[in-house]
Design a protein around this motif. Structure first.
Motif, PDB file in Angstrom:
ATOM      1  N   SER A 179      12.468  25.792  51.975  1.00  0.00           N
ATOM      2  CA  SER A 179      13.193  24.519  51.899  1.00  0.00           C
ATOM      3  C   SER A 179      14.296  24.446  52.951  1.00  0.00           C
ATOM      4  O   SER A 179      14.735  23.365  53.323  1.00  0.00           O
ATOM      5  N   LEU A 180      14.753  25.605  53.441  1.00  0.00           N
ATOM      6  CA  LEU A 180      15.738  25.574  54.526  1.00  0.00           C
ATOM      7  C   LEU A 180      15.077  25.219  55.857  1.00  0.00           C
ATOM      8  O   LEU A 180      15.764  24.898  56.822  1.00  0.00           O
TER       9      LEU A 180
ATOM     10  N   MET B  86      17.842  19.283  52.547  1.00  0.00           N
ATOM     11  CA  MET B  86      18.005  20.578  51.900  1.00  0.00           C
ATOM     12  C   MET B  86      17.779  20.427  50.409  1.00  0.00           C
ATOM     13  O   MET B  86      17.815  19.332  49.861  1.00  0.00           O
ATOM     14  N   VAL B  88      18.793  22.046  46.513  1.00  0.00           N
ATOM     15  CA  VAL B  88      19.624  22.922  45.680  1.00  0.00           C
ATOM     16  C   VAL B  88      18.868  23.125  44.372  1.00  0.00           C
ATOM     17  O   VAL B  88      18.474  22.158  43.723  1.00  0.00           O
ATOM     18  N   ALA B 156      23.213  24.546  51.815  1.00  0.00           N
ATOM     19  CA  ALA B 156      22.523  23.316  52.207  1.00  0.00           C
ATOM     20  C   ALA B 156      23.350  22.553  53.238  1.00  0.00           C
ATOM     21  O   ALA B 156      22.835  22.096  54.255  1.00  0.00           O
ATOM     22  N   PRO B 161      22.355  18.482  56.752  1.00  0.00           N
ATOM     23  CA  PRO B 161      21.170  17.695  56.400  1.00  0.00           C
ATOM     24  C   PRO B 161      21.507  16.211  56.279  1.00  0.00           C
ATOM     25  O   PRO B 161      22.674  15.846  56.113  1.00  0.00           O
ATOM     26  N   ILE B 164      20.372  15.693  50.498  1.00  0.00           N
ATOM     27  CA  ILE B 164      20.238  16.913  49.701  1.00  0.00           C
ATOM     28  C   ILE B 164      19.543  16.566  48.396  1.00  0.00           C
ATOM     29  O   ILE B 164      19.860  15.566  47.755  1.00  0.00           O
TER      30      ILE B 164
END
Ligand SMILES: Nc1ncnc2c1ncn2[C@@H]1O[C@H](COP(=O)(O)OP(=O)(O)OP(=O)(O)O)[C@@H](O)[C@H]1O
Ligand SMILES: [Mg+2]
Lengths: 274, 246
Positions: A179-180, B86, B88, B156, B161, B164
């Motif tokens: 995901s990064l 990104m 989380v 992130a 980005p 997120i």
């Protein structure tokens, strides 16, 4: 914690020394028992030592044998580790990637078959087949054949060790990497393998130990490795005890050194993180 | 090609696991700066939807446009596209063998080729923002759950980005740590970054969401502002859901 480590360390040395002492005691008794009544124990023992190791430079069978054993083990380990990691990574990729197609399925099938065959047949048979069936040319070095054979053999075991290590890592680690924006390979390299390696280090160390001892069958294709060296002395002096014990002690010492190294590495990896 | 104002444009998104049809045609636009909150009962496909957005799950059908680019197209370099959004996770998924600072810097250094010094400096300033700069050289195992999740958010952010995705970021936390993470998320929402959150924190949803969607039967069953959704829910299942959770 620190105290326990120290204790463990001492215990290890004490045990090792004890084993060596026992070995020498047994050697002593055997030598004494064989000794005639009028000569002293030490004189007899010395004579046997000279007869087995010094005369005709017989110790050289052990040292050159040891060298061959180390050469075979070293290069076989390299082949085993490299091939093993590649196989393990390919197999996990086939399992994990969602693009399951004919190619990945076939590849996975081939790798599985390879592992089954290698792990399902004795190492000695593999060695003989590679020597007598595959490399039939007399120009091929026996050492080379042994390296290939033991390398292939251990690659199968290492592959499964590594794969179990990869699978032991939480799937979330993989997803975090992906995901990064890391590719599959990068995620493996930066996040999965370092963690997996730490988990499988004991098992890998064990595999190296097994491999070193297993090279003792290389004598079957006429390589003068350590075991054969000792056996050769026996066949010359007609005394089994000293040469074979000497060989056993040398294996033991190598394995102990290796164990120590793996231990140190394990402890070093433990200090960073967790 | 498509509605260019939308940062994310989802069209007929379907996802099934074998016979389990989880998403059955989801259409939605997510605009820049929006805070989209996804609610719905357990197992209704919220995570699956989120994971389809960055293609951690491959959609069975439908298309997803990110900045006008169809990221479901096979020709697209998904690794590049993922860097814009990104994620989380509920369980943080920090890298345990790396320090907090390394957790933040590895992606910018390896993927964006940022010089290490610059990446470090930037990471430190992000950590400072959430009050964790003194943990930079600690390992994840030395942090509390709330701190871990804040670090995950920082990780992130370190990639700059455009949006997120949060998948129940507070669900794995002890109650006393939920607040600190929500605080950081609120601050983020106010800073104008685009967010998509799956959460059961209705107070948070009411306060910061610009839009709330309710998933049911694999489709968006209701969609509206927090006020519309909470004060005047039309869908009977949503009403049922809210009565249980509030
Ligand atoms: N990898 C998978 N393989 C098979 N089925 C899956 C997979 N991931 C999710 N599912 C199924 O998809 C459905 C939706 O799951 P999902 O995790 O999206 O729900 P959710 O709304 O996020 O629920 P929760 O609130 O519990 O997190 C569930 O029935 C689940 O069993
Ligand atoms: Mg979920």
């Amino acid at each position: 914690m620190r105290k326990r480590l120290l204790n463990k360390k001492y215990a290890y040395y004490i045990a090792a020394i004890a084993v060596l002492l026992i070995v020498f005691a047994v050697v002593g008794f055997a030598a004494e028992g064989a000794a005639s009544a009028d000569t002293g124990f030490f004189a007899e023992f010395k004579a046997k030592l000279i007869n087995n190791f010094v005369k005709e430079d017989r110790w050289k069978y052990l040292t050159s044998g040891l060298l061959n054993t180390l050469i075979i083990s070293f290069f076989a380990v390299i082949i085993g580790v490299v091939l093993g990691f590649i196989i393990a990574i390919l197999r996990s990729a086939c399992d994990m990637l969602d693009k399951k197609n004919i190619f990945t399925k076939t590849l996975n099938g081939i790798l599985k078959a390879y592992l089954t065959v290698i792990r399902g047949t004795p190492a000695l048979i593999q060695l003989l087949i590679i020597y007598y069936v595959i490399f039939t040319s007399p120009n091929v070095s026996k050492l080379f054949v042994a390296v290939i054979s033991f390398g292939l053999n251990s690659s199968a075991y290492i592959a499964e060790i590594v794969r179990s290590g990869i699978m032991s890592i939480d799937k979330g680690q993989f997803e975090a990497g992906r995901s990064l924006g890391f590719t599959y390979a990068q995620t493996m390299w930066h996040f999965i393998l370092p963690q997996a390696f730490k988990n499988i280090l004991p098992a890998l160390g064990n595999e190296f130990i097994v491999l070193i001892k297993e090279t003792s069958i290389a004598g079957y294709i006429g390589i003068n490795e350590l075991t054969r060296g000792g056996d050769f002395i026996r066949s010359r002096t007609y005394e089994a005890f000293l040469p074979l014990i000497a060989v056993a002690v040398i294996y033991l010492v190598i394995v102990m050194i290796l164990t120590k190294l793996v231990d140190m590495m394990e402890r070093r990896l433990k200090t960073d993180g967790r | 090609m498509v509605d260019n104002k939308a940062m994310i444009h989802v069209e007929g998104l379907c996802k099934s696991f074998g016979d389990n049809h989880v998403l059955n045609g989801v259409d939605i636009d997510i605009h820049k700066g929006e805070v989209l909150v996804i609610i719905g009962p357990s197992g209704c496909g919220k995570s699956t939807f989120l994971r389809c957005l960055n293609l951690l799950e491959t959609p069975s059908a439908g298309r997803i446009f990110l900045d006008g680019v169809d990221i479901t197209a096979p020709s697209v370099n998904i690794n590049k596209q993922r860097q814009k959004m990104m994620m989380v996770f509920q369980h943080f998924n920090l890298f345990p063998h790396k320090t907090i600072l390394e957790n933040l810097t590895i992606a910018p250094i390896k993927l964006k080729k940022l010089p290490k010094a610059e990446a470090d400096e930037k990471a430190m300033s992000i950590l400072r923002r959430v009050g964790l700069e003194d943990k930079a050289y600690a390992y994840p195992s030395q942090l509390s759950g709330g701190q871990k999740q804040r670090v995950a958010i920082c990780r992130a952010l370190a990639m700059d980005p455009e949006m997120i995705l949060f998948d129940e970021p507070t669900s794995a936390l002890d109650p006393e740590m939920v607040g600190e993470v929500l605080e950081v998320m609120k601050e983020l929402a106010n800073s104008g970054i685009t967010m998509v959150c799956v959460t059961h924190e209705m107070g948070f949803a009411r306060e910061v969401a610009s839009k709330i969607i309710f998933f049911d039967q694999g489709v968006i069953a209701e969609c509206g502002t927090p006020d519309e959704v909470f004060s005047n829910p039309k869908n009977p299942r949503l009403r049922d859901f809210l009565s249980k959770i509030l």
